[in-house]
Every structure is written in C-alpha cells, then in structure tokens.
Design a protein around this motif. Structure first.
Motif, mmCIF file in Angstrom:
data_model
loop_
_atom_site.group_PDB
_atom_site.id
_atom_site.type_symbol
_atom_site.label_atom_id
_atom_site.label_comp_id
_atom_site.label_asym_id
_atom_site.label_seq_id
_atom_site.Cartn_x
_atom_site.Cartn_y
_atom_site.Cartn_z
ATOM 1 N N UNK A 179 3.306 -4.468 2.685
ATOM 2 C CA UNK A 179 4.290 -3.353 3.094
ATOM 3 C C UNK A 179 3.622 -2.228 2.930
ATOM 4 N N UNK A 180 3.873 -1.086 3.539
ATOM 5 C CA UNK A 180 3.218 0.193 3.584
ATOM 6 C C UNK A 180 4.140 1.240 3.677
ATOM 7 N N UNK A 181 4.007 2.310 2.937
ATOM 8 C CA UNK A 181 4.710 3.349 3.032
ATOM 9 C C UNK A 181 3.808 4.885 2.744
ATOM 10 N N UNK A 182 3.883 5.565 3.301
ATOM 11 C CA UNK A 182 3.095 6.990 3.222
ATOM 12 C C UNK A 182 3.592 8.299 2.624
ATOM 13 N N UNK A 183 3.081 8.618 1.447
ATOM 14 C CA UNK A 183 3.976 9.746 0.784
ATOM 15 C C UNK A 183 3.988 10.962 1.514
ATOM 16 N N UNK A 236 0.856 -1.155 0.136
ATOM 17 C CA UNK A 236 0.014 0.049 0.000
ATOM 18 C C UNK A 236 0.757 1.249 0.169
ATOM 19 N N UNK A 237 0.643 2.144 -1.070
ATOM 20 C CA UNK A 237 1.210 3.401 -0.901
ATOM 21 C C UNK A 237 0.084 4.532 -0.523
ATOM 22 N N UNK A 288 8.241 -0.472 -2.628
ATOM 23 C CA UNK A 288 7.231 -1.167 -2.428
ATOM 24 C C UNK A 288 7.527 -2.356 -3.425
ATOM 25 N N UNK A 289 7.848 -1.911 -4.697
ATOM 26 C CA UNK A 289 8.056 -2.602 -5.917
ATOM 27 C C UNK A 289 9.116 -3.774 -5.319
ATOM 28 N N UNK A 290 10.153 -3.507 -4.872
ATOM 29 C CA UNK A 290 10.896 -4.648 -4.160
ATOM 30 C C UNK A 290 10.525 -5.388 -2.849
#
Length: 326
Positions: free
Chosen positions: A262-266, A246-247, A286-288
């Motif tokens: 996996x999660x990252x917040x812009x 999730x982006x 996230x692609x990796x």
C-alpha cells in the motif's frame, strides 16, 4: 455492545457539558488532534481518562484553559512563558509551568510533579471550557501509545465502545500534537516538538531553544515508544521490501515503491504543513492494509519536519521500550 454517540459541534455542547459535570469523559476536536477530555479538577473524571486510554499513571496530562485568567489561577508565569502565551495562545503550544498552590487541579493530572502543562485550544474546546468554568485534562483520544486520532471516525473506531460521546468537528487542521516548552531560568527548553515550529518560537523570544537533557517524563508525549501502529515502522527507507507498505514524502520515491503493499504520500509537493496534517491518518490507513512493516521515506527536519520525525521515531521505537523515558 454500546457504541459512542457522534454529534456535530453545532449539536454537542450541552450533551458534552452534562457528561463532564457528571465526572465522565468526552472526545472533542481541537486544532491539533482529537482529545479525550475530563474535568481536570474531578478525580473521577481524570481517572476515567487513564482507564479509557489504558494510559500509565506516571504520564502527566495537559490541562486546557479558556483564557489567561484561568491559566494564571492554575500556574505561575515567568516573563518568557507569558510572552509565548500572549504570542501563540489560543493555539498548539503547551507551556510547562510551576503550579500555583491551591489551584484545584487533581494530582492525577500532574502525575505527582510540582509543574503543570497548560494549553489554550481554539474552537469548540475553548468554548466548552469557558462554559464549564473549569480546565479540562485532554490527552489525545486514542488507546495509549497508539496513533493519535485526527477524525471523529478514528476516535470511534478505537474508543467507541468505552466512551459515550464523540464530538465531530471534521479533520483536525494541524494534525500533530502541541509543541511543549518549559522555562529554565532565562532560557526555554523544547520538551516535545509539535504543531508550532521551533523556529517560530525562537523568533518570538529572540533566542534559541534548548534541546535534550530533560530528566524523565516532564510532559506528555515523552515516552520512548508512542504514537505506534500495530505494524513495525522502518524509517528513512530508500527501498521497499516485499510485503511492506510505504509512507512517502515529496516527489522522489524509494526503490521498488510500485510493488509496495500500500502507498500514501504525506505531501506530493513536499509541504511539511500538509505532511503534518496527514501523518496520523495515513499511518492508520497503512496500518490497516495488513502489511507487517511500514517503510517511511525520509522527511526533512526543518520547520514542522522536526515534529514529524519525532512522532515517526517514537512510532518506530521497540514496544518494550515504553518505560525507557521514566
């Protein structure tokens, strides 16, 4: 296997100049993303850009200049374009202009068009061009169609076996490619949203930008499928499926986000400038992660959100649509 040398900007100038004068390519930092630079007047150097990236030859390149004198030796400026150049150069704005006869630019740069895309970069890129005395063709330093690199390490991971030098200027501050506009009579058309918000350009010229209606590939970054990770992209996600990464954006989360692979917040605060600077790097992380799909929470379209959504939509476009913009 040969791996690219990585040098800090304080140590790289002479080495970069030597490679460019020899018809080779160099990965350099700009304020937008890292660029794969070659002498725009040298056919061998320009061909190496296409070869290194695996870039389609019908996709034109941006020529980067050191100052207005160099720009006006290459292209013909109308009053509106000149006004924008004086307002936003050096910076993340590219102008598509009619070519000046006998400008010395190799035809591969313009992909056979009678126009040329020009930009004036800040920092190391501008200094390098001034020392070389010739414009540099410099698309993003990544394999064609893939995620643009915003760090020297990302460049090396992708292109390190194909080039000799990566100049390390740290993470790029803007994180999105330049905004591209083209004069059409007394109006300006937005060909690609980017690191300068369309509203800022409209404020500078006192009129709205035209949108849509561009015929074919008039400038870089107009292919239907571009900036793409290996994982599929699912936009405006309100839920997170099993095994998806999730982006995120802002404080509101998609349903099931805690179970994302996996999660990252812009930007936790909803800051579009921060989101733009993080976009490509976070897509790469996230692609990796191994997830087959990256779900993306909604990002508003105002300001730099227009450019962010443009990059996300191209990243999510079916990969067999890469010729759809021609």
């Amino acid at each position: 296997m040969r791996v690219a040398e990585i040098l800090a900007v304080s140590e790289a100038l002479e080495r970069a100049l030597a490679l460019l004068r020899d018809g080779d390519v160099v990965a350099i930092p700009t304020e937008t993303v890292y660029g794969l630079a070659g002498d725009a007047t040298n056919g061998i150097g320009v061909a190496r850009i296409f070869e290194t990236k695996g870039r389609p030859r019908f996709n034109p390149l941006i020529a980067h200049v050191a100052d207005m004198a160099m720009a006006e030796r290459i292209a013909l400026f109308d009053p509106l374009s000149k006004k924008l150049a004086l307002a936003f150069w050096p910076g993340p704005l590219t102008l598509v202009l009619p070519q000046r006869t006998g400008n010395g630019i190799h035809p591969l740069v313009t992909a056979g068009l009678d126009t040329i895309a020009l930009r004036m970069p800040r920092g190391f890129g501008g200094e390098l061009i001034a020392r070389l005395g010739r414009p540099l063709a410099a698309p993003s330093a990544n394999s064609s169609g893939k995620i643009s690199a915003t760090t020297a390490q990302a460049v090396a991971a992708d292109l390190g076996a194909r080039i000799k030098l990566v100049v390390d200027g740290g993470a790029t501050p803007v994180g999105l490619e330049s905004t591209i506009v083209k004069a059409e009579g007394e109006r300006l058309r937005l060909l690609r949203p980017g690191g300068i918000a369309a509203e800022d350009i409209e404020a500078a010229i006192g009129m709205e930008l035209l949108r849509g209606g561009a015929a074919g590939v008039e400038a870089p970054g107009m292919l239907a499928s571009h900036y793409a990770p290996d994982a599929a992209m699912r936009l405006n996600a309100g839920t997170v499926g099993e095994g998806e990464a999730l982006l995120g954006f802002g404080i509101r989360r998609a349903e099931g986000w805690r179970h994302a692979a996996a999660f990252l917040n812009l930007s936790e605060t909803g800051d579009l400038r921060e989101a733009a600077s993080n976009l490509f790097a976070y897509m790469q992380v996230l692609d990796s992660s191994g997830a087959r799909i990256i779900a993306v929470e909604p990002v508003p379209f105002d300001g730099l959100g227009e450019a962010i959504n443009d990059r996300l939509s191209r990243a999510a476009s079916p990969r067999d649509n890469i010729l759809a913009a021609t």
